[in-house]
Write a protein that holds these residues in place. Structure first.
Motif, PDB file in Angstrom:
ATOM      1  N   LEU A  77       0.815  -1.205   0.000  1.00 32.67           N
ATOM      2  CA  LEU A  77       0.000   0.000   0.000  1.00 32.67           C
ATOM      3  C   LEU A  77       0.858   1.269   0.000  1.00 32.67           C
ATOM      4  CD1 LEU A  77      -2.901  -0.982   2.420  1.00 32.67           C
ATOM      5  CD2 LEU A  77      -3.120  -0.303   0.023  1.00 32.67           C
ATOM      6  N   MET A  78       1.998   1.245   0.685  1.00 36.97           N
ATOM      7  CA  MET A  78       2.873   2.412   0.689  1.00 36.97           C
ATOM      8  C   MET A  78       3.492   2.646  -0.682  1.00 36.97           C
ATOM      9  SD  MET A  78       2.815   4.161   3.406  1.00 36.97           S
ATOM     10  CE  MET A  78       4.200   5.222   2.975  1.00 36.97           C
ATOM     11  N   ARG A  79       3.770   1.566  -1.414  1.00 39.07           N
ATOM     12  CA  ARG A  79       4.279   1.732  -2.780  1.00 39.07           C
ATOM     13  C   ARG A  79       3.203   2.323  -3.688  1.00 39.07           C
ATOM     14  NH1 ARG A  79       6.730  -3.354  -1.672  1.00 39.07           N
ATOM     15  NH2 ARG A  79       4.969  -4.431  -2.685  1.00 39.07           N
ATOM     16  N   GLN A  80       1.959   1.886  -3.486  1.00 40.90           N
ATOM     17  CA  GLN A  80       0.857   2.372  -4.315  1.00 40.90           C
ATOM     18  C   GLN A  80       0.462   3.809  -3.969  1.00 40.90           C
ATOM     19  OE1 GLN A  80      -2.572  -0.284  -4.495  1.00 40.90           O
ATOM     20  NE2 GLN A  80      -1.245  -2.008  -3.965  1.00 40.90           N
ATOM     21  N   HIS A  81       0.612   4.157  -2.698  1.00 40.42           N
ATOM     22  CA  HIS A  81       0.142   5.472  -2.224  1.00 40.42           C
ATOM     23  C   HIS A  81       1.268   6.187  -1.453  1.00 40.42           C
ATOM     24  CE1 HIS A  81      -3.992   4.349  -3.262  1.00 40.42           C
ATOM     25  NE2 HIS A  81      -3.716   3.168  -2.728  1.00 40.42           N
ATOM     26  N   PRO A  82       2.257   6.718  -2.147  1.00 41.36           N
ATOM     27  CA  PRO A  82       3.355   7.406  -1.454  1.00 41.36           C
ATOM     28  C   PRO A  82       2.912   8.692  -0.762  1.00 41.36           C
ATOM     29  CG  PRO A  82       3.501   7.722  -3.837  1.00 41.36           C
ATOM     30  CD  PRO A  82       2.442   6.691  -3.610  1.00 41.36           C
ATOM     31  N   ASP A  83       1.679   9.156  -1.051  1.00 45.98           N
ATOM     32  CA  ASP A  83       1.176  10.378  -0.423  1.00 45.98           C
ATOM     33  C   ASP A  83       0.357  10.089   0.833  1.00 45.98           C
ATOM     34  OD1 ASP A  83      -0.814   9.141  -1.900  1.00 45.98           O
ATOM     35  OD2 ASP A  83      -1.767  11.015  -2.518  1.00 45.98           O
ATOM     36  N   ILE A  84       0.471   8.891   1.379  1.00 49.07           N
ATOM     37  CA  ILE A  84      -0.176   8.610   2.664  1.00 49.07           C
ATOM     38  C   ILE A  84       0.388   9.559   3.717  1.00 49.07           C
ATOM     39  CG2 ILE A  84      -0.206   6.927   4.567  1.00 49.07           C
ATOM     40  CD1 ILE A  84      -0.719   4.752   2.463  1.00 49.07           C
ATOM     41  N   SER A  85      -0.487  10.179   4.488  1.00 49.67           N
ATOM     42  CA  SER A  85      -0.074  11.195   5.455  1.00 49.67           C
ATOM     43  C   SER A  85       0.311  10.606   6.808  1.00 49.67           C
ATOM     44  CB  SER A  85      -1.215  12.202   5.670  1.00 49.67           C
ATOM     45  OG  SER A  85      -1.703  12.696   4.455  1.00 49.67           O
ATOM     46  N   LEU A  86      -0.385   9.553   7.217  1.00 50.56           N
ATOM     47  CA  LEU A  86      -0.228   9.031   8.578  1.00 50.56           C
ATOM     48  C   LEU A  86      -0.354   7.516   8.571  1.00 50.56           C
ATOM     49  CD1 LEU A  86      -0.204   9.249  11.713  1.00 50.56           C
ATOM     50  CD2 LEU A  86      -2.675   9.680  11.590  1.00 50.56           C
ATOM     51  N   ILE A  87       0.500   6.856   9.355  1.00 47.98           N
ATOM     52  CA  ILE A  87       0.430   5.402   9.539  1.00 47.98           C
ATOM     53  C   ILE A  87       0.179   5.125  11.021  1.00 47.98           C
ATOM     54  CG2 ILE A  87       1.656   3.214   9.344  1.00 47.98           C
ATOM     55  CD1 ILE A  87       3.420   4.526   7.202  1.00 47.98           C
ATOM     56  N   LEU A  88      -0.897   4.397  11.322  1.00 49.31           N
ATOM     57  CA  LEU A  88      -1.175   3.896  12.672  1.00 49.31           C
ATOM     58  C   LEU A  88      -0.709   2.448  12.684  1.00 49.31           C
ATOM     59  CD1 LEU A  88      -4.753   5.419  13.060  1.00 49.31           C
ATOM     60  CD2 LEU A  88      -2.620   6.313  14.005  1.00 49.31           C
ATOM     61  N   LEU A  89       0.369   2.168  13.391  1.00 48.83           N
ATOM     62  CA  LEU A  89       1.129   0.937  13.175  1.00 48.83           C
ATOM     63  C   LEU A  89       1.230   0.062  14.416  1.00 48.83           C
ATOM     64  CD1 LEU A  89       3.074  -0.717  11.309  1.00 48.83           C
ATOM     65  CD2 LEU A  89       4.914   0.787  12.108  1.00 48.83           C
ATOM     66  N   ASP A  90       0.916  -1.218  14.237  1.00 45.40           N
ATOM     67  CA  ASP A  90       1.143  -2.221  15.279  1.00 45.40           C
ATOM     68  C   ASP A  90       2.565  -2.759  15.137  1.00 45.40           C
ATOM     69  OD1 ASP A  90       0.705  -3.952  17.365  1.00 45.40           O
ATOM     70  OD2 ASP A  90      -0.327  -5.456  16.153  1.00 45.40           O
ATOM     71  N   VAL A  91       3.115  -3.303  16.217  1.00 44.16           N
ATOM     72  CA  VAL A  91       4.470  -3.855  16.174  1.00 44.16           C
ATOM     73  C   VAL A  91       4.446  -5.346  15.868  1.00 44.16           C
ATOM     74  CG1 VAL A  91       6.596  -4.256  17.450  1.00 44.16           C
ATOM     75  CG2 VAL A  91       5.349  -2.121  17.776  1.00 44.16           C
ATOM     76  N   VAL A  92       3.711  -6.089  16.669  1.00 47.35           N
ATOM     77  CA  VAL A  92       3.724  -7.549  16.575  1.00 47.35           C
ATOM     78  C   VAL A  92       2.618  -8.012  15.632  1.00 47.35           C
ATOM     79  CG1 VAL A  92       3.593  -9.703  17.842  1.00 47.35           C
ATOM     80  CG2 VAL A  92       4.606  -7.682  18.929  1.00 47.35           C
ATOM     81  N   MET A  93       3.019  -8.551  14.483  1.00 47.33           N
ATOM     82  CA  MET A  93       2.041  -9.102  13.534  1.00 47.33           C
ATOM     83  C   MET A  93       2.528 -10.483  13.116  1.00 47.33           C
ATOM     84  SD  MET A  93       0.945  -5.666  11.400  1.00 47.33           S
ATOM     85  CE  MET A  93       2.653  -5.113  11.130  1.00 47.33           C
ATOM     86  N   GLU A  94       2.861 -10.697  11.830  1.00 50.37           N
ATOM     87  CA  GLU A  94       3.343 -12.019  11.425  1.00 50.37           C
ATOM     88  C   GLU A  94       4.697 -12.352  12.041  1.00 50.37           C
ATOM     89  OE1 GLU A  94       4.029  -9.516   7.607  1.00 50.37           O
ATOM     90  OE2 GLU A  94       3.025  -9.304   9.545  1.00 50.37           O
ATOM     91  N   ALA A  95       5.393 -11.321  12.511  1.00 49.76           N
ATOM     92  CA  ALA A  95       6.654 -11.502  13.248  1.00 49.76           C
ATOM     93  C   ALA A  95       6.649 -10.540  14.423  1.00 49.76           C
ATOM     94  CB  ALA A  95       7.857 -11.248  12.335  1.00 49.76           C
ATOM     95  N   HIS A  96       7.471 -10.826  15.430  1.00 44.99           N
ATOM     96  CA  HIS A  96       7.444  -9.992  16.630  1.00 44.99           C
ATOM     97  C   HIS A  96       7.924  -8.566  16.371  1.00 44.99           C
ATOM     98  CE1 HIS A  96      11.728 -11.136  16.665  1.00 44.99           C
ATOM     99  NE2 HIS A  96      11.915 -10.071  17.419  1.00 44.99           N
ATOM    100  N   ALA A  98       7.583  -7.094  13.126  1.00 43.13           N
ATOM    101  CA  ALA A  98       7.110  -6.779  11.771  1.00 43.13           C
ATOM    102  C   ALA A  98       6.879  -5.276  11.595  1.00 43.13           C
ATOM    103  CB  ALA A  98       5.824  -7.537  11.469  1.00 43.13           C
ATOM    104  N   GLY A  99       6.290  -4.643  12.602  1.00 42.18           N
ATOM    105  CA  GLY A  99       6.031  -3.208  12.499  1.00 42.18           C
ATOM    106  C   GLY A  99       7.291  -2.390  12.400  1.00 42.18           C
ATOM    107  N   LEU A 100       8.294  -2.737  13.187  1.00 40.26           N
ATOM    108  CA  LEU A 100       9.551  -1.993  13.174  1.00 40.26           C
ATOM    109  C   LEU A 100      10.305  -2.197  11.863  1.00 40.26           C
ATOM    110  CD1 LEU A 100      10.724  -2.664  16.845  1.00 40.26           C
ATOM    111  CD2 LEU A 100       9.444  -0.710  15.949  1.00 40.26           C
ATOM    112  N   ARG A 126       7.575  -6.120  23.976  1.00 41.48           N
ATOM    113  CA  ARG A 126       8.197  -6.478  22.700  1.00 41.48           C
ATOM    114  C   ARG A 126       8.904  -5.291  22.067  1.00 41.48           C
ATOM    115  NH1 ARG A 126       8.302 -12.021  21.488  1.00 41.48           N
ATOM    116  NH2 ARG A 126       6.323 -12.996  22.120  1.00 41.48           N
ATOM    117  N   ALA A 127       8.457  -4.083  22.424  1.00 46.03           N
ATOM    118  CA  ALA A 127       9.029  -2.872  21.819  1.00 46.03           C
ATOM    119  C   ALA A 127       9.096  -1.779  22.876  1.00 46.03           C
ATOM    120  CB  ALA A 127       8.187  -2.424  20.630  1.00 46.03           C
ATOM    121  N   PRO A 128      10.089  -1.820  23.756  1.00 48.03           N
ATOM    122  CA  PRO A 128      10.207  -0.822  24.823  1.00 48.03           C
ATOM    123  C   PRO A 128      10.261   0.597  24.251  1.00 48.03           C
ATOM    124  CG  PRO A 128      11.747  -2.633  25.150  1.00 48.03           C
ATOM    125  CD  PRO A 128      11.174  -2.807  23.789  1.00 48.03           C
TER     126      PRO A 128
END
Length: 530
Positions: A77-96, A98-100, A126-128
C-alpha cells in the motif's frame, strides 16, 4: 505476561464489537482527503479505529482510511500510495518485529521522511518505548490500553498538522526558482510579473494558503523602491489591482501606507491585523515591500515561517550574480529549510538572523575567506533545525528541564545533522556541521559525539560562541538576559573548556562590533513595540 497483555488489549477493544469487515479496500475517496494507513493484524483494531475516526475532518479535509493486516500488505500500500499522510502501526504481527521492520522499509528504502508514524502496541515488552524512540524514526508511541477515543483523535490531528506543515514547506522550490529567474531582469514588465507571482507562490506553498484566494477574498500588491526613492505599486491582485502604477503616498488606505512605511523604515517584515508587509532588500539600490491582505491574521508560527522565507528570499536575490553552483545551493537550502515546519520554539526569528550575523563576523575575524564566511552565514540559520524532533512540552517549558527531558533536548543536534548530512551542496554540508557540532565543547564534554579541540570543525566552534552569546544576551522564556559584564566573565571562564580559547579572544577583542549587530536588532524590535 504475554497472555495478560493480550487480555488487556481485548478489554480495550470490547467497547465496540462487530463482525470483521470483508471489504479491505479504502473507504470512498474524498476530494483532497488525508490518506491514513491502519496496520494491524487484529480485525477489531481496524473496526474501532474506523469508528473513532468516522466523520473526522481536519482543515476542511476528510480521511481516506486504508487497511493492512500484515507487513507485506502495508509495504504494498505504501508503494501504491506514497502520499499517505499518517500510519497507525502495530508492532507484533506475522513476526514480533514486523512493524519496526516496516518502519525501516518506509524510511530507508522508500526514502519517505514525510509520512507521520504513530506506533500502537498492546505488547510494550516487545518494543520498549525508549529503545524504539531512539532506534527507529517514528513520531509517536502509544499503548493501546491508554489510547482512548479522545487521545486517538488528538494524536491524529497533531500528526496531520505536522505532515501538512512539512509538505507545504517542501513545495516552495518552484516559487523560489521563479524569483531567482525573474530577479536578473526585474525591470522588464513580464519579468516583474513573474517575480511577484513567484513570491506569492512561495508564500502560499509555505503557509498552505490557496493561490486562487488572492484573486478573490485576499489581495496582494508589490511596491518597489529604487535608490531609496519613493515606493511605487508595480503589480496588484484582487482588490489591489487598481493600485498598479500609483506611488505609495497616493494610496488612499492609510493603514496600508503606514504599514509599508514602517516596513521600509525598520527594514523588516511587519504585521498589522489581517495585513502583512514583506520587506525584501536586494541591495542598497533596490528594495521591495510586498503587502498581502488575508481573511484572517497570521499566527505566531506563520509569522516565524514568514520571517525565514523572507530571509532566504533576500539571500537568493543578493547572490543572484554568483556561480551556478551557488544558485543551485541557494535553491536547495530553501528546499531543505522546508523541513523546519515543526520548529515550534517560542524564540523570535531574530535569533536566527543574529546568530547568522555573529557567525559571519567571527569567521571574518578568524581570517576565513569572505566567500566561505558568507557560506557559513547561509548555513548557520539551520543550526537548531533538529529541534523539530523535540516535543512542545519540552521545547517551550519555562522551568529547568529534568534529566530525562534534557536528554531528549540534546538529541536535536544529532537530528539536525541527520536532516542535512546527505546533501551534496557545500552550504548544506556546512549546515550539517553547524547543526551537529554547535553543542560540542572544546574540552570534549559536549554532545552529541564528545568531540574535542580542533577535532570540532571551526564552523561548529564559531557557531557555539554565536549561539551561546545570543542566548545569554537575550530574554528567553526561562530566563532574563545577562548584562555584558557578566557575559564577558562567562566567556573568559569558559575559554579552553566550553569554547575555543583563540576564538573567544577574537570575540571578546571585537565585542563592540558584535554589540553593534545586537543593537541594530534591538532598535528594530523597539520600533516595533512603539
Amino acid at each position: 505476561m504475554e497472555a495478560e497483555e493480550n487480555r488487556q488489549e481485548e478489554e480495550y477493544l470490547t467497547f465496540y464489537e462487530e463482525e470483521p469487515e470483508e471489504e479491505e479496500a479504502p473507504v470512498e475517496e474524498q476530494q483532497e482527503s488525508w490518506k491514513v494507513l491502519i496496520v494491524d493484524d487484529e480485525d477489531s483494531v481496524h473496526s474501532v479505529t474506523r469508528l473513532v475516526l468516522d466523520n473526522f475532518e481536519f482543515n476542511g479535509r476528510k480521511l481516506s482510511l486504508y487497511s493492512a493486516f500484515s507487513q507485506v500488505q502495508a509495504m504494498d500500500l505504501m508503494r501504491q500510495h506514497p502520499d499517505i499522510s499518517l500510519i497507525l502501526l502495530d508492532v507484533v504481527m506475522e513476526a514480533h518485529d514486523a512493524g519496526l521492520t516496516f518502519v525501516q522499509y518506509v524510511r530507508e528504502e522508500l526514502k519517505n521522511k514525510l509520512v507521520r508514524i504513530i506506533l500502537r502496541t498492546g505488547q510494550p515488552g516487545r518494543a520498549p518505548e525508549r529503545q524504539v524512540i531512539v532506534d527507529y524514526d517514528i513520531n509517536d508511541y502509544k499503548l493501546k490500553t491508554e489510547l482512548t477515543a479522545d487521545k486517538l483523535f488528538v494524536s491524529v490531528v497533531t500528526a496531520l498538522r505536522s505532515y501538512e506543515d512539512l509538505l507545504a514547506l517542501v513545495k516552495n522550490e518552484q516559487g523560489l526558482e521563479q524569483i531567482i529567474e525573474a530577479s536578473a531582469k526585474i525591470f522588464q514588465e513580464r519579468a516583474l510579473q513573474r517575480f511577484a507571482e513567484g513570491i506569492l507562490q512561495s508564500v502560499c506553498k509555505v503557509m498552505s494558503w490557496k493561490l486562487e484566494d488572492f484573486s478573490k477574498d485576499s489581495a496582494a500588491v508589490l511596491f518597489a523602491s529604487v535608490q531609496e526613492g519613493p515606493f511605487k505599486a508595480m503589480i496588484g491582485t484582487g482588490q489591489h489591482v487598481p493600485l498598479q502604477g500609483k506611488l505609495l503616498e497616493e494610496v488612499e488606505d492609510r493603514e496600508m501606507r503606514e504599514l509599508v512605511q514602517a516596513a521600509a523604515r525598520e527594514r523588516k517584515t511587519k504585521y498589522e491585523g489581517n495585513n502583512v508587509c514583506l520587506y525584501i532588500e536586494v541591495d542598497q539600490q533596490l528594495s521591495y515591500a510586498y503587502l498581502l491582505h488575508r481573511k484572517k491574521a497570521l499566527g505566531d508560527w506563520e509569522k516565524y515561517m514568514m520571517e525565514i522565507l523572507v530571509h532566504n528570499m533576500s539571500i537568493a536575490m543578493n547572490n543572484i550574480s554568483l556561480t551556478d553552483e551557488l544558485e543551485a545551493t541557494q535553491r536547495e537550502i530553501l528546499f531543505t529549510l522546508g523541513e523546519i515546519a515543526e520548529a515550534r520554539s517560542k524564540e523570535t526569528s531574530d535569533h536566527v538572523h543574529r546568530v547568522a550575523d555573529y557567525c559571519r563576523l567571527l569567521a571574518l575575524k578568524a581570517g576565513m575567506p569572505e566567500k566561505e564566511a558568507e557560506m557559513l552565514w547561509l548555513a548557520s540559520p539551520v543550526h537548531d533545525i533538529g529541534k523539530l524532533a523535540v516535543p512542545d512540552r519540552i521545547l517551550n517549558k519555562p522551568d529547568r528541564l529534568d534529566d530525562r527531558e534534557y536528554e531528549v533536548m540534546k538529541d536535536h543536534a544529532r537530528a539536525g545533522k541527520e536532516i542535512l548530512r546527505n546533501s551534496k551542496r557545500f552550504v548544506l554540508k556546512a549546515g550539517a556541521i553547524v547543526a551537529g557540532q554547535h553543542h560540542e565543547r572544546y574540552d570534549g564534554k559536549g554532545y552529541p559525539e564528545g568531540l574535542a579541540g580542533e577535532g570540532i570543525h571551526i564552523y561548529g566552534r564559531i557557531a557555539a560562541i554565536a549561539d551561546v552569546f545570543d542566548a545569554l544576551a537575550s530574554d528567553r522564556i526561562y530566563k532574563k538576559s545577562w548584562d555584558m559584564e557578566r557575559i564577558r566573565e562567562f566567556f573568559e571562564a569558559e575559554k579552553g573548556k566550553r569554547f575555543d580559547p583563540w576564538l573567544v579572544d577574537l570575540f571578546l577583542g571585537n565585542m563592540e562590533e558584535f554589540l553593534e549587530i545586537k543593537k541594530r536588532y534591538d532598535e528594530a524590535a523597539s520600533n516595533t513595540m512603539e
